[in-house]
Design a protein around this motif. Structure first.
Motif, PDB file in Angstrom:
ATOM      1  N   MET A   1      -8.974   9.790 -20.640  1.00 36.91           N
ATOM      2  CA  MET A   1      -9.589   8.484 -20.390  1.00 36.91           C
ATOM      3  C   MET A   1      -9.025   7.899 -19.091  1.00 36.91           C
ATOM      4  O   MET A   1      -7.821   7.903 -18.852  1.00 36.91           O
ATOM      5  CB  MET A   1      -9.288   7.532 -21.566  1.00 36.91           C
ATOM      6  N   ASN A   2      -9.905   7.416 -18.198  1.00 38.34           N
ATOM      7  CA  ASN A   2      -9.474   6.854 -16.924  1.00 38.34           C
ATOM      8  C   ASN A   2      -8.860   5.480 -17.103  1.00 38.34           C
ATOM      9  O   ASN A   2      -9.342   4.657 -17.889  1.00 38.34           O
ATOM     10  CB  ASN A   2     -10.663   6.744 -15.961  1.00 38.34           C
ATOM     11  N   ALA A   3      -7.759   5.233 -16.339  1.00 36.91           N
ATOM     12  CA  ALA A   3      -7.102   3.927 -16.411  1.00 36.91           C
ATOM     13  C   ALA A   3      -7.973   2.887 -15.711  1.00 36.91           C
ATOM     14  O   ALA A   3      -8.667   3.175 -14.729  1.00 36.91           O
ATOM     15  CB  ALA A   3      -5.735   3.997 -15.758  1.00 36.91           C
ATOM     16  N   ILE A   4      -7.960   1.660 -16.230  1.00 30.58           N
ATOM     17  CA  ILE A   4      -8.707   0.562 -15.645  1.00 30.58           C
ATOM     18  C   ILE A   4      -7.750  -0.324 -14.873  1.00 30.58           C
ATOM     19  O   ILE A   4      -6.763  -0.821 -15.414  1.00 30.58           O
ATOM     20  CB  ILE A   4      -9.428  -0.251 -16.747  1.00 30.58           C
ATOM     21  N   HIS A   5      -8.030  -0.526 -13.586  1.00 30.34           N
ATOM     22  CA  HIS A   5      -7.150  -1.325 -12.749  1.00 30.34           C
ATOM     23  C   HIS A   5      -7.813  -2.665 -12.447  1.00 30.34           C
ATOM     24  O   HIS A   5      -9.020  -2.747 -12.206  1.00 30.34           O
ATOM     25  CB  HIS A   5      -6.861  -0.599 -11.430  1.00 30.34           C
ATOM     26  N   THR A   6      -7.029  -3.716 -12.446  1.00 27.84           N
ATOM     27  CA  THR A   6      -7.520  -5.024 -12.040  1.00 27.84           C
ATOM     28  C   THR A   6      -7.679  -5.034 -10.526  1.00 27.84           C
ATOM     29  O   THR A   6      -7.091  -4.192  -9.821  1.00 27.84           O
ATOM     30  CB  THR A   6      -6.528  -6.124 -12.451  1.00 27.84           C
ATOM     31  N   ALA A  13      -2.462  -0.871  -4.740  1.00 26.70           N
ATOM     32  CA  ALA A  13      -2.527   0.574  -4.559  1.00 26.70           C
ATOM     33  C   ALA A  13      -3.090   0.924  -3.187  1.00 26.70           C
ATOM     34  O   ALA A  13      -2.615   1.849  -2.512  1.00 26.70           O
ATOM     35  CB  ALA A  13      -3.384   1.201  -5.652  1.00 26.70           C
ATOM     36  N   SER A  14      -4.104   0.163  -2.763  1.00 30.09           N
ATOM     37  CA  SER A  14      -4.712   0.401  -1.461  1.00 30.09           C
ATOM     38  C   SER A  14      -3.716   0.148  -0.329  1.00 30.09           C
ATOM     39  O   SER A  14      -3.638   0.910   0.632  1.00 30.09           O
ATOM     40  CB  SER A  14      -5.933  -0.505  -1.279  1.00 30.09           C
ATOM     41  N   GLN A  15      -2.941  -0.930  -0.452  1.00 31.07           N
ATOM     42  CA  GLN A  15      -1.935  -1.251   0.564  1.00 31.07           C
ATOM     43  C   GLN A  15      -0.859  -0.170   0.622  1.00 31.07           C
ATOM     44  O   GLN A  15      -0.382   0.188   1.707  1.00 31.07           O
ATOM     45  CB  GLN A  15      -1.299  -2.616   0.253  1.00 31.07           C
ATOM     46  N   ALA A  16      -0.481   0.351  -0.557  1.00 26.50           N
ATOM     47  CA  ALA A  16       0.532   1.406  -0.606  1.00 26.50           C
ATOM     48  C   ALA A  16       0.024   2.666   0.078  1.00 26.50           C
ATOM     49  O   ALA A  16       0.762   3.343   0.811  1.00 26.50           O
ATOM     50  CB  ALA A  16       0.915   1.705  -2.060  1.00 26.50           C
ATOM     51  N   ASP A  17      -1.262   2.991  -0.161  1.00 30.10           N
ATOM     52  CA  ASP A  17      -1.857   4.168   0.467  1.00 30.10           C
ATOM     53  C   ASP A  17      -1.898   4.014   1.993  1.00 30.10           C
ATOM     54  O   ASP A  17      -1.627   4.959   2.731  1.00 30.10           O
ATOM     55  CB  ASP A  17      -3.275   4.400  -0.062  1.00 30.10           C
ATOM     56  N   LYS A  18      -2.258   2.809   2.445  1.00 27.96           N
ATOM     57  CA  LYS A  18      -2.321   2.549   3.882  1.00 27.96           C
ATOM     58  C   LYS A  18      -0.947   2.665   4.525  1.00 27.96           C
ATOM     59  O   LYS A  18      -0.800   3.210   5.621  1.00 27.96           O
ATOM     60  CB  LYS A  18      -2.895   1.149   4.133  1.00 27.96           C
ATOM     61  N   LYS A  19       0.068   2.144   3.815  1.00 29.13           N
ATOM     62  CA  LYS A  19       1.425   2.220   4.343  1.00 29.13           C
ATOM     63  C   LYS A  19       1.896   3.665   4.424  1.00 29.13           C
ATOM     64  O   LYS A  19       2.528   4.086   5.406  1.00 29.13           O
ATOM     65  CB  LYS A  19       2.382   1.404   3.467  1.00 29.13           C
ATOM     66  N   GLN A  20       1.574   4.444   3.377  1.00 25.39           N
ATOM     67  CA  GLN A  20       1.958   5.851   3.356  1.00 25.39           C
ATOM     68  C   GLN A  20       1.296   6.612   4.499  1.00 25.39           C
ATOM     69  O   GLN A  20       1.933   7.418   5.178  1.00 25.39           O
ATOM     70  CB  GLN A  20       1.574   6.479   2.015  1.00 25.39           C
ATOM     71  N   GLN A  21       0.007   6.330   4.736  1.00 27.32           N
ATOM     72  CA  GLN A  21      -0.712   6.993   5.810  1.00 27.32           C
ATOM     73  C   GLN A  21      -0.175   6.579   7.173  1.00 27.32           C
ATOM     74  O   GLN A  21      -0.050   7.392   8.090  1.00 27.32           O
ATOM     75  CB  GLN A  21      -2.209   6.661   5.728  1.00 27.32           C
ATOM     76  N   TYR A  22       0.184   5.298   7.290  1.00 25.01           N
ATOM     77  CA  TYR A  22       0.763   4.788   8.540  1.00 25.01           C
ATOM     78  C   TYR A  22       2.075   5.511   8.847  1.00 25.01           C
ATOM     79  O   TYR A  22       2.315   5.942   9.983  1.00 25.01           O
ATOM     80  CB  TYR A  22       1.000   3.280   8.436  1.00 25.01           C
TER      81      TYR A  22
END
Length: 314
Positions: A1-6, A13-22
């Motif tokens: 079952m997929n987790a539901i995120h607010t 999560a998006s900011q963390a991904d951007k920081k990781q990519q940066y």
């Protein structure tokens, strides 16, 4: 079952991904710059070269291949790359990893199968280090393969700390002021060996390797030798790097700023022919001057020592 995120969680999560990519892009740029500088400084790769990248399956060689492929796409010269791995038949070696990885990249490659593992285990007594014999066997095979694939350059993944470790190993145990050069002719005189990672910091390579998720293959043959002299010297350099930021960079600069007249090798400098000619010179002796040194980190190394210690180094 997929987790539901607010929405808030998704934004985090998006900011963390951007920081990781940066951070990954920043590391990539730093490593590309360091490799590019080394290539330019030592004229490592020229127009039409065929570079044989020796891929062991460790973080260094993966990073070297990755950065060279990056540079190949933007370099002002044309050169080709072939990745070569030597399968030494160590027990448990995952033979599928490198072919799958290289095929996915679309890189020309060759896997060489030679049972050097059994030779080393048979000839080296239990408890003795295996690196010397293993390296000689591996080197001979790679030289042969370089001829077979028409390589004009053999690229090895040694980085800045490897070069400094070799310097200290030669001083401590070999009585030589000698290191591992970024570019040199092979001992058989038939190949040019290059080390594109010569200016790269090991800690940057570790971070980059982890961020890129390279499928690391451990070396079980030498990984079980924790008390190697190289390991001890490497620990010393890493400790210095933590306690005295800038010292490792200063040591690397020293390798590029040699003053033969202030050493003691009569083959490099004509000490016997020295005469006082009355001409002032910048490299003259200053025996009566108290020479001062500026630590890059502005840390006084001597501050913690007794005033009458008289030493100027560790």
């Amino acid at each position: 079952m997929n987790a539901i995120h607010t929405p808030a969680e998704a934004d985090v999560a998006s900011q963390a991904d951007k920081k990781q990519q940066y951070n990954l892009n920043k590391l990539n740029k730093s490593l590309r710059h360091a490799v590019g500088d080394a290539i330019n400084d030592f004229n490592m790769i020229e127009q039409g070269d065929r570079v044989m990248v020796c891929l062991s399956g460790g973080k260094d060689s993966y990073t070297m291949l990755d950065i060279l492929l990056n540079l190949q796409r933007s370099a002002p010269i044309d050169f080709s790359i072939i990745a070569v791995n030597l399968d030494q038949k160590q027990p448990g070696f995952p033979q599928h990893v490198l072919p799958e990885y290289l095929s996915a990249l679309g890189v020309e490659y060759r896997i060489i199968e030679e049972d050097t593992y059994s030779i080393v285990k048979r000839l080296v007594p239990e408890g003795k280090t295996t690196c010397s014999l293993c390296s000689r066997l591996r080197r001979g095979i790679l030289y042969r393969v370089a001829d077979e694939v028409g390589a004009t350059r053999i690229a090895l993944g040694h980085h800045r700390e490897d070069i400094l470790e070799t310097l200290f190993l030669n001083m401590f145990y070999g009585g030589k002021l000698k290191s591992m050069p970024p570019k040199l002719v092979s001992d058989d005189g038939r190949h040019v060996v290059i080390r594109p990672l010569a200016y790269c910091r090991e800690k940057d390579i570790i971070k980059y390797s982890e961020a890129r998720g390279f499928p690391i293959i451990p070396c079980n043959l030498c990984g079980s030798q924790p008390n190697l002299q190289r390991q001890v010297v490497g620990d010393m350099i890493r400790d210095w790097d933590k306690r005295f930021p800038g010292r490792v960079e200063s040591m690397m600069r020293a390798l590029q700023n040699v003053v033969p007249s202030h050493l003691a090798d009569i083959k490099l400098h004509d000490f016997a022919g020295i005469k006082a000619d009355g001409v002032p010179r910048d490299d003259g002796d200053k025996a009566f001057d108290k020479e001062s040194f500026n630590d890059p980190s502005r840390i006084s190394i001597l501050a913690s020592r007794p005033a009458d210690d008289g030493g100027c180094g560790d």
